[in-house]
Design a protein around this motif. Structure first.
Motif, mmCIF file in Angstrom:
data_model
loop_
_atom_site.group_PDB
_atom_site.id
_atom_site.type_symbol
_atom_site.label_atom_id
_atom_site.label_comp_id
_atom_site.label_asym_id
_atom_site.label_seq_id
_atom_site.Cartn_x
_atom_site.Cartn_y
_atom_site.Cartn_z
ATOM 1 N N PHE A 82 0.860 -1.189 0.000
ATOM 2 C CA PHE A 82 0.000 0.000 0.000
ATOM 3 C C PHE A 82 0.890 1.231 0.000
ATOM 4 N N GLU A 83 0.630 2.110 -0.971
ATOM 5 C CA GLU A 83 1.495 3.270 -1.193
ATOM 6 C C GLU A 83 0.689 4.555 -1.230
ATOM 7 N N ALA A 84 1.197 5.593 -0.580
ATOM 8 C CA ALA A 84 0.598 6.930 -0.630
ATOM 9 C C ALA A 84 1.435 7.810 -1.555
ATOM 10 N N GLN A 85 0.742 8.666 -2.305
ATOM 11 C CA GLN A 85 1.416 9.569 -3.251
ATOM 12 C C GLN A 85 0.903 10.976 -3.079
ATOM 13 N N VAL A 86 1.806 11.941 -3.230
ATOM 14 C CA VAL A 86 1.412 13.347 -3.284
ATOM 15 C C VAL A 86 2.296 14.021 -4.323
#
Length: 248
Positions: free
Chosen positions: A124-128
């Motif tokens: 699970f990866e978060a991106q901004v």
């Protein structure tokens, strides 16, 4: 462990509910939900400088509404030994700003519905990120599932950041991109199928420097065939790749 499985399963249900809510909103108002489906055929699957397979079919389906989007993406290689992958991304974009959460799943052991921290094929990866027009910057961090590990066994929360610059030259659309992982981890190490890989990235490492050219070939009055070619260098693993693809 069981609680973690329940939480992840609950999050998946929430994603599905979001899609249902969008459909309900469309029925009650005049706002338009956009849907898309497509497929790429690529000569090789190279992701962030990692060689993940040969000739592959990569389908995609998406729903979007007022900047929100829900996307399913997958890849299947022609070689039966290539890893199969299925990704779900929930994202939001507005005026150049973007944020998203992606669930990456790759085939193998354990199966799809295993979500334990040390017993899962999910990441699970978060991106901004922000697209300034003349360049785009993005930051990605693994926060659950297989997050990458340090040499001492501690969770690395492997991260990646990239800078890309688009331009037009000679009738083609071009993009130059550079990406790096900022700290020690075993996540960005070249991929299982690469001819050269390290067991561990010991610190800051540039994983990709690439140049991509693309063009739409007009087939009929209302339909064009997008083509692209991309040269990719991974300085950290001494890898070099040249891939091409077509979108349908």
């Amino acid at each position: 462990m069981q609680m973690k499985k329940i939480k992840v399963f609950r999050n998946r249900i929430v994603w599905l509910l979001v899609a249902l809510v969008w459909c309900s909103v469309e029925g009650k108002a005049q706002d338009k939900i956009e849907a898309g489906v497509g497929m790429d055929l690529v000569s090789g699957y190279v992701w962030r400088g990692q060689d993940l397979g040969g000739i592959s079919v990569q389908p995609e389906v998406s729903l979007s509404y007022k900047g929100l989007s829900l996307t399913g993406w997958g890849t299947v290689g022609f070689d039966k030994n290539d890893t199969k992958e299925f990704d779900l991304t929930l994202g939001y974009e507005a005026k150049g700003f973007s944020v998203s959460v992606t669930d990456y799943w790759v085939s193998g052991e354990p199966g799809y519905f295993h979500y334990g921290a040390h017993n899962t094929s999910h990441t699970f990866e978060a991106q901004v990120g922000y697209d300034f027009g003349v360049l785009a910057v993005n930051w990605f961090t693994n926060f659950a599932g297989y997050v990458g590990y340090k040499v001492d066994g501690n969770r690395a929360y492997a991260s990646y950041f990239s800078v890309s610059v688009p331009f037009t030259l000679g009738g083609l659309d071009w993009s130059v991109e550079a990406g790096a992982t900022p700290w020690e981890n075993d996540f960005y190490t070249g991929g299982e199928n690469s001819s050269y890989s390290k067991e561990m990235i010991n610190g800051f490492a540039v994983c990709e420097v690439s140049v991509k050219a693309s063009k739409e070939i007009k087939i009929t009055k209302h339909w064009s065939l997008p083509l692209f070619a991309k040269a990719i260098c991974n300085p950290s693993t001494e890898g070099f790749y040249f891939v091409a693809g077509v979108s349908f």
